[in-house]
Enzyme design. Structure first.
Site, short mmCIF file in Angstrom:
data_model
loop_
_atom_site.label_atom_id
_atom_site.label_comp_id
_atom_site.label_asym_id
_atom_site.label_seq_id
_atom_site.Cartn_x
_atom_site.Cartn_y
_atom_site.Cartn_z
N SER A 147 5.32 8.28 -2.01
CA SER A 147 3.90 8.64 -1.90
C SER A 147 3.80 10.15 -1.74
O SER A 147 4.74 10.80 -1.25
CB SER A 147 3.30 7.98 -0.65
OG SER A 147 2.04 8.55 -0.35
N TYR A 158 3.03 6.24 8.50
CA TYR A 158 3.15 5.86 7.08
C TYR A 158 3.88 6.97 6.31
O TYR A 158 4.82 6.71 5.56
CB TYR A 158 1.76 5.62 6.46
CG TYR A 158 1.80 5.42 4.96
CD1 TYR A 158 2.40 4.29 4.40
CD2 TYR A 158 1.26 6.37 4.09
CE1 TYR A 158 2.46 4.10 3.03
CE2 TYR A 158 1.31 6.18 2.70
CZ TYR A 158 1.91 5.05 2.18
OH TYR A 158 1.97 4.88 0.82
N1 LIG Z 1 -2.33 2.94 -4.23
C1 LIG Z 1 -2.06 4.13 -3.82
O1 LIG Z 1 -2.94 5.01 -3.79
C2 LIG Z 1 -0.66 4.50 -3.39
C3 LIG Z 1 -0.37 5.86 -3.18
C4 LIG Z 1 0.91 6.24 -2.80
C5 LIG Z 1 1.90 5.27 -2.67
N2 LIG Z 1 1.60 3.96 -2.86
C6 LIG Z 1 2.70 2.99 -2.71
O2 LIG Z 1 2.72 2.13 -3.82
C7 LIG Z 1 3.33 0.88 -3.45
C8 LIG Z 1 2.48 -0.25 -3.98
O3 LIG Z 1 1.21 -0.21 -3.34
P1 LIG Z 1 -0.15 -0.60 -4.09
O4 LIG Z 1 -1.06 0.55 -3.97
O5 LIG Z 1 0.12 -1.19 -5.41
O6 LIG Z 1 -0.69 -1.71 -3.04
P2 LIG Z 1 -1.08 -3.26 -3.19
O7 LIG Z 1 -2.02 -3.45 -4.34
O8 LIG Z 1 -1.52 -3.64 -1.82
O9 LIG Z 1 0.30 -3.98 -3.55
C9 LIG Z 1 1.36 -4.04 -2.61
C10 LIG Z 1 2.41 -5.01 -3.11
O10 LIG Z 1 3.49 -5.04 -2.16
C11 LIG Z 1 3.72 -6.38 -1.77
N3 LIG Z 1 4.18 -6.46 -0.41
C12 LIG Z 1 3.69 -5.78 0.67
N4 LIG Z 1 4.37 -6.13 1.77
C13 LIG Z 1 5.31 -7.05 1.38
C14 LIG Z 1 6.31 -7.78 2.05
N5 LIG Z 1 6.50 -7.68 3.37
N6 LIG Z 1 7.09 -8.62 1.33
C15 LIG Z 1 6.91 -8.75 0.00
N7 LIG Z 1 5.98 -8.10 -0.69
C16 LIG Z 1 5.19 -7.25 0.00
C17 LIG Z 1 2.38 -7.08 -1.94
O11 LIG Z 1 2.61 -8.47 -2.07
P3 LIG Z 1 1.49 -9.58 -1.66
O12 LIG Z 1 0.16 -8.99 -2.07
O13 LIG Z 1 1.87 -10.75 -2.51
O14 LIG Z 1 1.62 -9.78 -0.21
C18 LIG Z 1 1.88 -6.43 -3.22
O15 LIG Z 1 2.46 -7.04 -4.34
C19 LIG Z 1 3.50 0.93 -1.94
O16 LIG Z 1 4.84 1.21 -1.63
C20 LIG Z 1 2.58 2.07 -1.50
O17 LIG Z 1 3.02 2.68 -0.32
C21 LIG Z 1 0.35 3.54 -3.22
#
Ligand SMILES: NC(=O)c1ccc[n+]([C@@H]2O[C@H](COP(=O)([O-])OP(=O)(O)OC[C@H]3O[C@@H](n4cnc5c(N)ncnc54)[C@H](OP(=O)(O)O)[C@@H]3O)[C@@H](O)[C@H]2O)c1
Length: 274
Positions: A147, A158
């Site tokens: 991130s 975080y």
């Molecule tokens: N979106 C942003 O702006 C942003 C920015 C910087 C970094 N990120 C990073 O990108 C990554 C993905 O996030 P996203 O934005 O796509 O969020 P998201 O839509 O909430 O998706 C998160 C994914 O991670 C899975 N997950 C979370 N905890 C888990 C666990 N304990 N065991 C198994 N699966 C788990 C969720 O599975 P379920 O839904 O099935 O539980 C979901 O598939 C993360 O590492 C986040 O820190 C996101």
């Protein structure tokens, strides 16, 4: 000089493939002909993605488990390698944050879980992938989703988990100089996913209102229906990036010759909130 590599036929494991960035990556690589192993905790969403991948000409297999369950994570990665005879890619994407919460008032149980999911599971996944890539003699890529919080010092617990991701990533890059395994940390800015289910709902509602969306229908887990997420994403495009761009970026990294290592990438939408 070696040529660019193809996605088709690669064995690709993606964690957090049931939503957001991981889902976009899994479906994109599947549509390019990859054999994608999707992991998450939400069966229905994983099944939908798998069906789209198969329809697009790829192969997909789904598993549901908590990535904090190390033996389950290790078994999943090992068996993907054993069943296909290769492991080309692991995308360590599963993660969550408590963006906006303070250290003074935050919840230590949430921090513990963040450390287990964002850091420990990522390290366990990397280790299992290296073992499988070595055992199957594969040329491999490990993609760690970090991130922009990792490049700010004032980014709370975080951010600390994402600083740790970059530390693990860089350490591995050095450890693996003698192997045909490359390691990349991708640092997204703000992208339109269900990550926002971990943000204060009032903040999201006021952002939606500011772009003319009057009502948001969150489900019990705080997810928005796909149609609303798309509407929100379209209206907020200059500040909320489309996860498809991250999927395109991953494809680019995976198709480069194995002797080149893209160590870190920062990817942001046009306007930066963070
Ligand atoms: N979106 C942003 O702006 C942003 C920015 C910087 C970094 N990120 C990073 O990108 C990554 C993905 O996030 P996203 O934005 O796509 O969020 P998201 O839509 O909430 O998706 C998160 C994914 O991670 C899975 N997950 C979370 N905890 C888990 C666990 N304990 N065991 C198994 N699966 C788990 C969720 O599975 P379920 O839904 O099935 O539980 C979901 O598939 C993360 O590492 C986040 O820190 C996101």
């Amino acid at each position: 000089m070696s040529t660019h590599r193809e996605i088709a036929g690669k064995t690709i494991c993606v964690t957090g493939a049931s939503s957001g960035i991981g889902q976009a990556i899994a479906e994109h690589l599947g549509a390019k002909g990859g054999h994608v192993f999707l992991a998450g905790r939400t069966q229905a969403s994983l099944d939908e993605s798998a069906a789209r991948i198969v329809e697009a000409g790829g192969a997909a297999e789904v598993a549901t488990f908590d990535v904090a369950d190390s033996p389950a994570l290790q078994d999943w990665i090992r068996s993907a390698g054993e069943s296909t005879g290769r492991l080309d890619v692991l995308v360590n994407n599963a993660g969550f944050g408590d963006v906006g919460s303070t250290i003074a008032d935050g919840d230590p149980d949430v921090w513990r879980s963040m450390l287990e999911v964002n850091v420990l599971a990522l390290a366990v996944g990397c280790q299992a992938a290296i073992r499988s890539m070595r055992a199957t003699g594969s040329e491999g890529n490990i993609i760690n989703i970090s991130s922009v919080a990792a490049i700010r010092r004032e980014s709370g617990v975080y951010g600390a988990t994402k600083h740790a991701v970059n530390c693990i990533n860089s350490s591995l890059r050095q450890e693996l100089e003698g192997d045909p395994i490359r390691v990349t940390s991708i640092m997204p800015g703000v992208f339109a996913t269900n990550f926002s289910r971990h943000l204060d709902r009032a903040v999201i509602e006021s952002m939606a209102e500011s772009v003319g969306i009057e009502r948001l229908d969150f489900d019990e887990q705080g997810r928005l229906p796909a149609a609303q997420l798309e509407q929100f994403q379209a209206a907020m495009a200059p500040v909320y990036g489309d996860p498809q761009y991250i999927a395109d970026t991953v494809e680019h990294v995976l198709t480069l010759p194995i002797e080149i290592n893209i160590e870190e990438l920062v990817i942001r939408p046009q306007r930066s909130l963070f």
